[in-house]
Design a protein around this motif. Structure first.
Motif, PDB file in Angstrom:
ATOM      1  N   GLU A  37      16.130  48.760  49.714  1.00 20.28           N
ATOM      2  CA  GLU A  37      15.764  49.386  50.975  1.00 20.28           C
ATOM      3  C   GLU A  37      16.931  49.507  51.958  1.00 20.28           C
ATOM      4  O   GLU A  37      16.956  50.428  52.766  1.00 20.28           O
ATOM      5  CB  GLU A  37      14.634  48.576  51.645  1.00 20.28           C
ATOM      6  N   LYS A  38      17.890  48.589  51.881  1.00 20.95           N
ATOM      7  CA  LYS A  38      18.888  48.544  52.946  1.00 20.95           C
ATOM      8  C   LYS A  38      20.289  48.963  52.515  1.00 20.95           C
ATOM      9  O   LYS A  38      21.090  49.382  53.331  1.00 20.95           O
ATOM     10  CB  LYS A  38      18.955  47.118  53.527  1.00 20.95           C
ATOM     11  N   TYR A  39      20.603  48.805  51.241  1.00 18.09           N
ATOM     12  CA  TYR A  39      21.988  48.986  50.844  1.00 18.09           C
ATOM     13  C   TYR A  39      22.104  49.865  49.603  1.00 18.09           C
ATOM     14  O   TYR A  39      21.247  49.846  48.735  1.00 18.09           O
ATOM     15  CB  TYR A  39      22.660  47.632  50.543  1.00 18.09           C
ATOM     16  N   GLU A  40      23.185  50.611  49.553  1.00 19.98           N
ATOM     17  CA  GLU A  40      23.528  51.362  48.358  1.00 19.98           C
ATOM     18  C   GLU A  40      24.811  50.753  47.801  1.00 19.98           C
ATOM     19  O   GLU A  40      25.917  51.168  48.126  1.00 19.98           O
ATOM     20  CB  GLU A  40      23.725  52.847  48.687  1.00 19.98           C
ATOM     21  N   LEU A  41      24.634  49.756  46.979  1.00 19.19           N
ATOM     22  CA  LEU A  41      25.770  49.003  46.461  1.00 19.19           C
ATOM     23  C   LEU A  41      25.914  49.218  44.966  1.00 19.19           C
ATOM     24  O   LEU A  41      24.940  49.492  44.265  1.00 19.19           O
ATOM     25  CB  LEU A  41      25.589  47.505  46.753  1.00 19.19           C
ATOM     26  N   LYS A  42      27.129  49.036  44.480  1.00 20.09           N
ATOM     27  CA  LYS A  42      27.385  49.219  43.058  1.00 20.09           C
ATOM     28  C   LYS A  42      28.222  48.064  42.533  1.00 20.09           C
ATOM     29  O   LYS A  42      28.982  47.436  43.252  1.00 20.09           O
ATOM     30  CB  LYS A  42      28.120  50.546  42.814  1.00 20.09           C
ATOM     31  N   ASP A  43      28.053  47.821  41.227  1.00 16.16           N
ATOM     32  CA  ASP A  43      28.917  46.928  40.472  1.00 16.16           C
ATOM     33  C   ASP A  43      29.081  45.561  41.140  1.00 16.16           C
ATOM     34  O   ASP A  43      28.122  44.883  41.424  1.00 16.16           O
ATOM     35  CB  ASP A  43      30.279  47.594  40.242  1.00 16.16           C
ATOM     36  N   GLU A  44      30.351  45.187  41.401  1.00 16.75           N
ATOM     37  CA  GLU A  44      30.682  43.856  41.901  1.00 16.75           C
ATOM     38  C   GLU A  44      30.009  43.559  43.240  1.00 16.75           C
ATOM     39  O   GLU A  44      29.475  42.466  43.454  1.00 16.75           O
ATOM     40  CB  GLU A  44      32.202  43.769  42.032  1.00 16.75           C
ATOM     41  N   ALA A  45      30.021  44.541  44.147  1.00 15.44           N
ATOM     42  CA  ALA A  45      29.406  44.335  45.466  1.00 15.44           C
ATOM     43  C   ALA A  45      27.911  44.073  45.336  1.00 15.44           C
ATOM     44  O   ALA A  45      27.336  43.284  46.092  1.00 15.44           O
ATOM     45  CB  ALA A  45      29.662  45.543  46.363  1.00 15.44           C
ATOM     46  N   LEU A  46      27.272  44.735  44.365  1.00 15.28           N
ATOM     47  CA  LEU A  46      25.842  44.535  44.150  1.00 15.28           C
ATOM     48  C   LEU A  46      25.559  43.107  43.702  1.00 15.28           C
ATOM     49  O   LEU A  46      24.600  42.469  44.165  1.00 15.28           O
ATOM     50  CB  LEU A  46      25.331  45.521  43.103  1.00 15.28           C
ATOM     51  N   LEU A  47      26.396  42.568  42.829  1.00 16.15           N
ATOM     52  CA  LEU A  47      26.223  41.185  42.365  1.00 16.15           C
ATOM     53  C   LEU A  47      26.442  40.202  43.516  1.00 16.15           C
ATOM     54  O   LEU A  47      25.702  39.228  43.654  1.00 16.15           O
ATOM     55  CB  LEU A  47      27.194  40.889  41.218  1.00 16.15           C
TER      56      LEU A  47
ATOM     57  N   THR B 167      13.381  41.262  38.363  1.00 14.38           N
ATOM     58  CA  THR B 167      14.204  41.892  39.385  1.00 14.38           C
ATOM     59  C   THR B 167      14.903  43.106  38.798  1.00 14.38           C
ATOM     60  O   THR B 167      15.212  43.135  37.599  1.00 14.38           O
ATOM     61  CB  THR B 167      15.245  40.903  39.938  1.00 14.38           C
ATOM     62  N   ASN B 168      15.129  44.102  39.619  1.00 11.88           N
ATOM     63  CA  ASN B 168      15.741  45.338  39.154  1.00 11.88           C
ATOM     64  C   ASN B 168      17.254  45.371  39.309  1.00 11.88           C
ATOM     65  O   ASN B 168      17.881  46.394  39.038  1.00 11.88           O
ATOM     66  CB  ASN B 168      15.146  46.534  39.925  1.00 11.88           C
ATOM     67  N   VAL B 169      17.833  44.264  39.774  1.00 13.75           N
ATOM     68  CA  VAL B 169      19.290  44.226  39.913  1.00 13.75           C
ATOM     69  C   VAL B 169      19.872  43.308  38.840  1.00 13.75           C
ATOM     70  O   VAL B 169      19.197  42.399  38.354  1.00 13.75           O
ATOM     71  CB  VAL B 169      19.697  43.716  41.308  1.00 13.75           C
ATOM     72  N   PRO B 170      21.131  43.531  38.447  1.00 15.00           N
ATOM     73  CA  PRO B 170      21.741  42.667  37.428  1.00 15.00           C
ATOM     74  C   PRO B 170      21.869  41.232  37.923  1.00 15.00           C
ATOM     75  O   PRO B 170      22.059  40.988  39.112  1.00 15.00           O
ATOM     76  CB  PRO B 170      23.108  43.302  37.196  1.00 15.00           C
ATOM     77  N   ILE B 171      21.733  40.303  36.983  1.00 16.14           N
ATOM     78  CA  ILE B 171      21.786  38.873  37.318  1.00 16.14           C
ATOM     79  C   ILE B 171      23.112  38.300  36.822  1.00 16.14           C
ATOM     80  O   ILE B 171      23.373  38.287  35.619  1.00 16.14           O
ATOM     81  CB  ILE B 171      20.606  38.123  36.674  1.00 16.14           C
ATOM     82  N   PRO B 172      23.973  37.829  37.724  1.00 12.27           N
ATOM     83  CA  PRO B 172      25.265  37.297  37.286  1.00 12.27           C
ATOM     84  C   PRO B 172      25.127  35.978  36.540  1.00 12.27           C
ATOM     85  O   PRO B 172      24.334  35.112  36.922  1.00 12.27           O
ATOM     86  CB  PRO B 172      26.026  37.097  38.604  1.00 12.27           C
TER      87      PRO B 172
ATOM     88  N   GLU C   1      34.438  34.848  37.423  1.00  9.30           N
ATOM     89  CA  GLU C   1      35.363  35.973  37.297  1.00  9.30           C
ATOM     90  C   GLU C   1      35.380  36.832  38.553  1.00  9.30           C
ATOM     91  O   GLU C   1      36.444  37.274  38.998  1.00  9.30           O
ATOM     92  CB  GLU C   1      34.993  36.831  36.083  1.00  9.30           C
ATOM     93  N   ILE C   2      34.213  37.063  39.134  1.00 10.41           N
ATOM     94  CA  ILE C   2      34.150  37.887  40.349  1.00 10.41           C
ATOM     95  C   ILE C   2      34.917  37.219  41.485  1.00 10.41           C
ATOM     96  O   ILE C   2      35.719  37.857  42.181  1.00 10.41           O
ATOM     97  CB  ILE C   2      32.688  38.150  40.768  1.00 10.41           C
ATOM     98  N   LEU C   3      34.681  35.924  41.689  1.00  8.39           N
ATOM     99  CA  LEU C   3      35.378  35.220  42.757  1.00  8.39           C
ATOM    100  C   LEU C   3      36.881  35.200  42.511  1.00  8.39           C
ATOM    101  O   LEU C   3      37.687  35.376  43.436  1.00  8.39           O
ATOM    102  CB  LEU C   3      34.837  33.799  42.900  1.00  8.39           C
ATOM    103  N   LYS C   4      37.268  35.013  41.249  1.00  6.63           N
ATOM    104  CA  LYS C   4      38.687  35.000  40.902  1.00  6.63           C
ATOM    105  C   LYS C   4      39.329  36.355  41.218  1.00  6.63           C
ATOM    106  O   LYS C   4      40.414  36.432  41.796  1.00  6.63           O
ATOM    107  CB  LYS C   4      38.853  34.676  39.412  1.00  6.63           C
ATOM    108  N   LEU C   5      38.637  37.440  40.854  1.00  2.00           N
ATOM    109  CA  LEU C   5      39.164  38.782  41.108  1.00  2.00           C
ATOM    110  C   LEU C   5      39.244  39.080  42.599  1.00  2.00           C
ATOM    111  O   LEU C   5      40.215  39.666  43.081  1.00  2.00           O
ATOM    112  CB  LEU C   5      38.286  39.828  40.413  1.00  2.00           C
TER     113      LEU C   5
END
Length: 492
Positions: free
Chosen positions: A32-42, A99-104, A111-115
């Motif tokens: 409802e609030k955000y259009e996020l992709k990939d890393e930001a979505l996680l 849930t409809n979003v990917p689960i890290p 890896e995300i925090l490292k990047l």
């Protein structure tokens, strides 16, 4: 002590309730609030998961999970939904809602925090930031030693000096790096330059050459017009000093606390007039203490955010220079995500969308708005948080600092946002040449962050060398630590 069997069916139902609550929050917020992709979505979805988990009553649940050898939810803040699904699996159950979003996964989280840390700081391992000022221009050998002993980031505090000095420091750093590379002494990634916007810091104004002293029990007047001259106590009136930023005092009321010089002096407001605020000193050293020009004031009870936006006119004037010469910009005294939106607009105008941005968490408002600040930070190409413990200690009280900084670290790690552990690190060693045992422990605890900041001082290089050793906790060193603490005479 008697133990009771765990009803795994009831446990599964409780986990199901928590999972359902979290997935509802995540699905609604992301869709409802955000259009996020990939890393930001996680980053976004796991932060919302963590915040939703905090709303749940976990009393007794952790003990039940531990009894059957399952994960501690409070230690799974970087992969909440993943952990809950694994608990379902071990309970031979499954969630009814999805849930409809990917689960890290835990590995993805790391890896995300490292990047994101490398994108901001230039290195994957904990970075070391070192504060310098105009004195470094007369000590180029010290800058060379800092580079050769592990400094990854130079910090320039733009509340002090001027653009000419900042430019000279910038040029000296780049010239020193270039020379050391030609000499074959320096092969590291280029040292990044971090510049703090000054922000709306309230300070003691211009003081006379005659020293002004106060002690516990004295009264002190804070003149609201910077042009007022400071003066020592006289027969008919207490000592007085001018302050900057008169509008910072517009919400001050009787009995509010005011702190001077990072909390070294604490006063309670006893009188409020159009010309001055009068405070009674209630805590400082028993002996007289000198009030120094330029020292900061904190007003934790006085709703500064209502009158002081994080970006001042000076900041807006300095921003074009910073955007041209810095790799990272720190925004001081952030109150809410609106401050970051304003900064992003200015950066876009300057066509510097790739510059790193660091939000300094140093007020009560920033703590309560931290999650919203982190979500807004996802709009920057690289973004981090500075845990600015100097002002923060005054804002929350020293007795609360440890818990508050732990909470900030947890919330930031849930959003995979790198953190700078700042203020007071190895301070006694840096200034006096001898570290205290407590500050060595504090520096070691700073390894939970992704960057540690040292402040300037006569023994800065010594502090850097020790900090580098503390951070150098590779596998070999861990094995050596086991040797150092091995126990004798237990097994025969």
């Amino acid at each position: 002590m008697a133990t009771f069997p765990i009803d795994q069916q009831e446990l599964a139902k409780r986990i199901e309730s928590i999972y359902h609550h979290i997935t509802l929050k995540v699905n609604h917020d992301v869709q409802e609030k955000y259009e996020l992709k990939d890393e930001a979505l996680l980053c976004h979805s796991n932060l919302i998961s963590y915040l939703a988990l905090r709303e749940q009553n976990l009393a007794g649940l952790q003990q039940q999970l531990m009894e059957i050898g399952l994960a501690d939810l409070t230690e799974s803040h970087t992969h909440i939904l993943y952990t809950l699904e694994k608990i379902f699996f071990h309970l031979n159950s499954s969630p009814s809602s999805q849930t409809n979003v990917p689960i890290p996964t835990p590995q993805q989280s790391r890896e995300i925090l490292k990047l994101r840390s490398k994108a901001l700081f230039g290195v994957e391992h904990p970075a070391i930031m070192v504060t310098v000022d105009s004195k470094i221009l007369n000590e180029p050998c010290q800058l060379e030693e800092l580079l050769l002993n592990g400094m990854n980031i130079v910090r320039i505090n733009c509340a002090h000096d001027n653009r000419e000095i900042w430019k000279r420091i910038h040029d000296l750093l780049r010239e020193t790096e270039k020379r050391l590379r030609l000499e074959g002494k320096y092969q590291d990634t280029a040292c990044k330059i971090y510049m703090d916007l000054a922000g709306p810091k309230v300070r003691i104004g211009k003081l006379p050459t005659t020293p002004i002293y106060i002690q516990k029990g004295d009264n002190l007047r804070l003149y609201l017009t910077p042009a007022n001259e400071g003066h020592p106590a006289m027969d008919n009136q207490p000592a007085g000093v001018p302050v900057t930023l008169e509008k910072a005092f517009r919400n001050v009321r009787i009995n509010d606390s005011i702190f001077i010089d990072d909390g070294k002096i604490h006063g309670i407001v006893t009188d409020v007039t159009k010309a001055y605020i009068e405070i009674k000193i209630i805590s400082s050293a028993a002996k007289q203490q000198r009030i120094k020009e330029g020292k900061g004031l904190n007003l934790p009870d006085s709703l500064l955010s209502l009158n002081l936006p994080a970006l001042t006119e000076k900041d807006l004037a300095d921003l074009p220079f910073l955007s041209q010469h810095a790799d990272m910009i720190g925004i001081s005294f952030v109150h809410s995500p609106l401050d970051l939106k304003k900064l992003r607009e200015e950066i876009d105008i300057l066509n510097r969308a790739e510059i790193g941005v660091v939000a300094k968490i140093e007020t009560k408002d920033a703590i309560h708005n931290l999650a919203r600040i982190l979500l807004e930070g996802l709009s920057f190409k690289s973004f981090g948080i500075m845990l600015a413990r100097g002002d923060l200690t005054v804002e929350v009280g020293p007795e609360n600092l440890s818990n508050v900084q732990d909470e900030i670290l947890s919330i930031c790690s849930a959003a995979y946002t790198p953190v700078i552990w700042a203020t007071g690190v190895l301070e006694k060693l840096t200034k006096k040449g001898i570290p205290s045992r407590a500050e060595i422990t504090d520096a070691a605890h700073g390894k939970r962050a992704n960057c540690i900041m040292l402040n300037k001082g006569a023994y800065l290089v010594d502090a850097l060398k020790l900090l580098k050793k503390i951070l150098n906790t590779n596998e070999t060193k861990t094995l050596r630590l086991i040797d150092l603490t091995s126990q004798f005479g237990v097994f025969k």
